[in-house]
Design a protein around this motif. Structure first.
Motif, PDB file in Angstrom:
ATOM      1  N   ASP A   1     -15.458  -4.883  -1.616  1.00 41.07           N
ATOM      2  CA  ASP A   1     -15.176  -3.576  -1.025  1.00 41.07           C
ATOM      3  C   ASP A   1     -16.449  -2.781  -0.745  1.00 41.07           C
ATOM      4  N   ILE A   2     -17.451  -3.454  -0.168  1.00 32.56           N
ATOM      5  CA  ILE A   2     -18.679  -2.766   0.236  1.00 32.56           C
ATOM      6  C   ILE A   2     -18.686  -2.641   1.752  1.00 32.56           C
ATOM      7  N   SER A   3     -19.512  -1.749   2.255  1.00 31.28           N
ATOM      8  CA  SER A   3     -19.528  -1.471   3.685  1.00 31.28           C
ATOM      9  C   SER A   3     -20.165  -2.633   4.459  1.00 31.28           C
ATOM     10  N   PRO A   4     -19.851  -2.779   5.741  1.00 32.81           N
ATOM     11  CA  PRO A   4     -20.474  -3.822   6.562  1.00 32.81           C
ATOM     12  C   PRO A   4     -21.995  -3.712   6.582  1.00 32.81           C
ATOM     13  N   ASP A   5     -22.521  -2.483   6.610  1.00 26.42           N
ATOM     14  CA  ASP A   5     -23.976  -2.307   6.616  1.00 26.42           C
ATOM     15  C   ASP A   5     -24.590  -2.831   5.328  1.00 26.42           C
ATOM     16  N   ASN A   6     -23.956  -2.540   4.191  1.00 23.81           N
ATOM     17  CA  ASN A   6     -24.464  -3.029   2.917  1.00 23.81           C
ATOM     18  C   ASN A   6     -24.353  -4.547   2.831  1.00 23.81           C
ATOM     19  N   ALA A   7     -23.259  -5.085   3.346  1.00 22.38           N
ATOM     20  CA  ALA A   7     -23.081  -6.543   3.349  1.00 22.38           C
ATOM     21  C   ALA A   7     -24.153  -7.208   4.203  1.00 22.38           C
ATOM     22  N   GLU A   8     -24.495  -6.564   5.308  1.00 18.33           N
ATOM     23  CA  GLU A   8     -25.548  -7.079   6.185  1.00 18.33           C
ATOM     24  C   GLU A   8     -26.882  -7.123   5.443  1.00 18.33           C
TER      25      GLU A   8
ATOM     26  N   LEU B   1     -27.403  -7.169   2.167  1.00 22.68           N
ATOM     27  CA  LEU B   1     -27.374  -8.048   0.998  1.00 22.68           C
ATOM     28  C   LEU B   1     -27.321  -9.531   1.364  1.00 22.68           C
ATOM     29  N   THR B   2     -27.065  -9.831   2.618  1.00 24.33           N
ATOM     30  CA  THR B   2     -27.076 -11.235   3.049  1.00 24.33           C
ATOM     31  C   THR B   2     -28.269 -11.523   3.950  1.00 24.33           C
ATOM     32  N   ASN B   3     -29.269 -10.664   3.873  1.00 25.90           N
ATOM     33  CA  ASN B   3     -30.460 -10.842   4.704  1.00 25.90           C
ATOM     34  C   ASN B   3     -31.162 -12.159   4.399  1.00 25.90           C
ATOM     35  N   THR B   4     -31.154 -12.533   3.110  1.00 29.97           N
ATOM     36  CA  THR B   4     -31.689 -13.831   2.709  1.00 29.97           C
ATOM     37  C   THR B   4     -30.716 -14.470   1.724  1.00 29.97           C
ATOM     38  N   ARG B   5     -30.759 -15.770   1.624  1.00 31.28           N
ATOM     39  CA  ARG B   5     -29.849 -16.463   0.707  1.00 31.28           C
ATOM     40  C   ARG B   5     -30.122 -16.082  -0.754  1.00 31.28           C
ATOM     41  N   PRO B   6     -31.400 -16.036  -1.214  1.00 37.38           N
ATOM     42  CA  PRO B   6     -31.649 -15.639  -2.607  1.00 37.38           C
ATOM     43  C   PRO B   6     -31.143 -14.238  -2.936  1.00 37.38           C
ATOM     44  N   LEU B   7     -31.289 -13.304  -1.980  1.00 37.98           N
ATOM     45  CA  LEU B   7     -30.816 -11.942  -2.209  1.00 37.98           C
ATOM     46  C   LEU B   7     -29.291 -11.922  -2.334  1.00 37.98           C
ATOM     47  N   ALA B   8     -28.616 -12.656  -1.458  1.00 39.86           N
ATOM     48  CA  ALA B   8     -27.151 -12.707  -1.496  1.00 39.86           C
ATOM     49  C   ALA B   8     -26.670 -13.325  -2.807  1.00 39.86           C
ATOM     50  N   GLU B   9     -27.350 -14.371  -3.260  1.00 34.26           N
ATOM     51  CA  GLU B   9     -26.952 -15.025  -4.506  1.00 34.26           C
ATOM     52  C   GLU B   9     -27.223 -14.124  -5.704  1.00 34.26           C
ATOM     53  N   PHE B  10     -28.306 -13.347  -5.650  1.00 38.90           N
ATOM     54  CA  PHE B  10     -28.621 -12.396  -6.730  1.00 38.90           C
ATOM     55  C   PHE B  10     -27.502 -11.367  -6.845  1.00 38.90           C
TER      56      PHE B  10
ATOM     57  N   GLN C   1     -18.081 -30.964   4.921  1.00 41.24           N
ATOM     58  CA  GLN C   1     -17.870 -29.514   4.859  1.00 41.24           C
ATOM     59  C   GLN C   1     -17.928 -28.928   3.452  1.00 41.24           C
ATOM     60  N   PRO C   2     -17.324 -29.581   2.432  1.00 41.49           N
ATOM     61  CA  PRO C   2     -17.383 -28.996   1.077  1.00 41.49           C
ATOM     62  C   PRO C   2     -18.789 -28.931   0.494  1.00 41.49           C
ATOM     63  N   THR C   3     -19.720 -29.714   1.042  1.00 41.69           N
ATOM     64  CA  THR C   3     -21.089 -29.731   0.509  1.00 41.69           C
ATOM     65  C   THR C   3     -21.985 -28.697   1.175  1.00 41.69           C
ATOM     66  N   LEU C   4     -21.473 -28.049   2.226  1.00 44.66           N
ATOM     67  CA  LEU C   4     -22.296 -27.075   2.945  1.00 44.66           C
ATOM     68  C   LEU C   4     -22.369 -25.763   2.179  1.00 44.66           C
ATOM     69  N   PRO C   5     -23.517 -25.077   2.218  1.00 42.15           N
ATOM     70  CA  PRO C   5     -23.605 -23.756   1.582  1.00 42.15           C
ATOM     71  C   PRO C   5     -22.803 -22.739   2.373  1.00 42.15           C
ATOM     72  N   GLU C   6     -22.471 -21.621   1.727  1.00 44.05           N
ATOM     73  CA  GLU C   6     -21.757 -20.552   2.408  1.00 44.05           C
ATOM     74  C   GLU C   6     -22.694 -19.907   3.427  1.00 44.05           C
ATOM     75  N   LEU C   7     -22.279 -19.865   4.668  1.00 44.08           N
ATOM     76  CA  LEU C   7     -23.131 -19.319   5.725  1.00 44.08           C
ATOM     77  C   LEU C   7     -23.103 -17.793   5.702  1.00 44.08           C
ATOM     78  N   PRO C   8     -24.160 -17.155   6.239  1.00 42.41           N
ATOM     79  CA  PRO C   8     -24.282 -15.693   6.161  1.00 42.41           C
ATOM     80  C   PRO C   8     -23.064 -14.931   6.668  1.00 42.41           C
ATOM     81  N   ALA C   9     -22.514 -15.316   7.809  1.00 40.28           N
ATOM     82  CA  ALA C   9     -21.378 -14.580   8.368  1.00 40.28           C
ATOM     83  C   ALA C   9     -20.173 -14.650   7.440  1.00 40.28           C
ATOM     84  N   ALA C  10     -19.922 -15.835   6.885  1.00 42.72           N
ATOM     85  CA  ALA C  10     -18.788 -15.999   5.965  1.00 42.72           C
ATOM     86  C   ALA C  10     -19.025 -15.214   4.681  1.00 42.72           C
ATOM     87  N   ARG C  11     -20.273 -15.212   4.241  1.00 45.88           N
ATOM     88  CA  ARG C  11     -20.593 -14.491   3.001  1.00 45.88           C
ATOM     89  C   ARG C  11     -20.466 -12.984   3.209  1.00 45.88           C
ATOM     90  N   ARG C  12     -20.903 -12.473   4.345  1.00 47.57           N
ATOM     91  CA  ARG C  12     -20.748 -11.047   4.647  1.00 47.57           C
ATOM     92  C   ARG C  12     -19.274 -10.659   4.627  1.00 47.57           C
TER      93      ARG C  12
END
Length: 252
Positions: free
Chosen positions: A85-92, A94-103, A66-77
């Motif tokens: 403190d961003i809106s759910p729509d914005n979180a959605e 920004l987590t559309n792709t892993r590179p975008l979320a990491e950026f 488990q500690p080696t797994l990347p953060e999954l989209p739902a958890a990251r959102r």
């Protein structure tokens, strides 16, 4: 799978039979939806795969993995919403792709301005990416670029309007915003005496709008602000321009 285990358990506990059917999982609700029934199980050739060995997964192995797994989209959102403190729509978005979320994650961490970062990423940066038909991981602009751009706006070195052109340049060349501002002389004019000289000239050249303002038409100041910004090629600090214009028109 977790949802289906619980759903089918409820059906069996009620003494009913689980219907064989093809299901669709709706990620937004966390539930399965029936698509079509399966009349004959034999048609689907249900039998053990002879080329796959049985695998026993222990609880210890799961805990170690488990500690080696990347953060999954739902958890990251969920984290973006709570931590930034961003809106759910914005979180959605920004987590559309892993590179975008990491950026976004890195830019927000560097700048301490998550909402501002989100607005730039979802607005101007996305526009540039779409025009260039590339993904964010292939762009020359990095979180460090965005952080520096936000700092330049924050300390009033450049205006928001100038920042857009700086981002365009950085996207094209990969140069850091400070370097672009320095090379092109884009820093805002914050010298009040210099701005006041230009304001006085603009008021003298445009007596009509100036008098309209004095007569009570307050929106006339907008035209004069535009003329000052035009004279300074957009480099005058807008707040100072408004303050000085208001003072000059009120006392002249």
């Amino acid at each position: 799978m977790e949802y289906e285990v619980k759903r089918q358990a409820r059906i069996l506990d009620a003494g009913e039979e689980v219907v064989q059917e093809t299901l669709l999982f709706d990620a937004s609700t966390g539930k399965t939806v029936a698509m079509r029934g399966k009349e004959e199980a034999d048609d689907y050739r249900y039998f053990p795969e002879p080329d796959l060995v049985h695998v026993q997964i222990s609880d210890e192995w799961i805990e170690e993995s488990q500690p080696t797994l990347p953060e999954l989209p739902a958890a990251r959102r969920k984290r973006f919403i709570s931590d930034y403190d961003i809106s759910p729509d914005n979180a959605e978005f920004l987590t559309n792709t892993r590179p975008l979320a990491e950026f976004f994650d890195e830019a927000a961490r560097l700048s301490g301005e998550p909402t501002t970062c989100a607005n730039w990423i979802m607005g101007d940066l996305t526009r540039l990416l779409n025009t260039a038909e590339i993904e964010i991981q292939d762009a020359k602009v990095t979180p460090a670029h965005l952080n520096e751009l936000i700092q330049l706006i924050g300390d009033a070195t450049i205006s928001g309007k100038i920042a857009k052109s700086v981002l365009d340049d950085a996207f094209e060349t990969g140069k850091m915003p400070k370097q672009i501002v320095s090379e092109k002389g884009l820093a805002q004019i914050t010298d009040t005496s210099e701005i006041e000289t230009i304001v006085l000239q603009v008021v003298e050249e445009n007596p009509g709008p100036a008098q309209d303002y004095r007569d009570g038409t307050k929106k006339a100041i907008g035209f004069l602000v535009g003329q000052v910004m035009r004279a300074t090629r957009g480099k005058a600090n807008p707040q100072l321009v408004n303050e000085i214009l208001t003072r000059v028109l009120s006392t002249d």
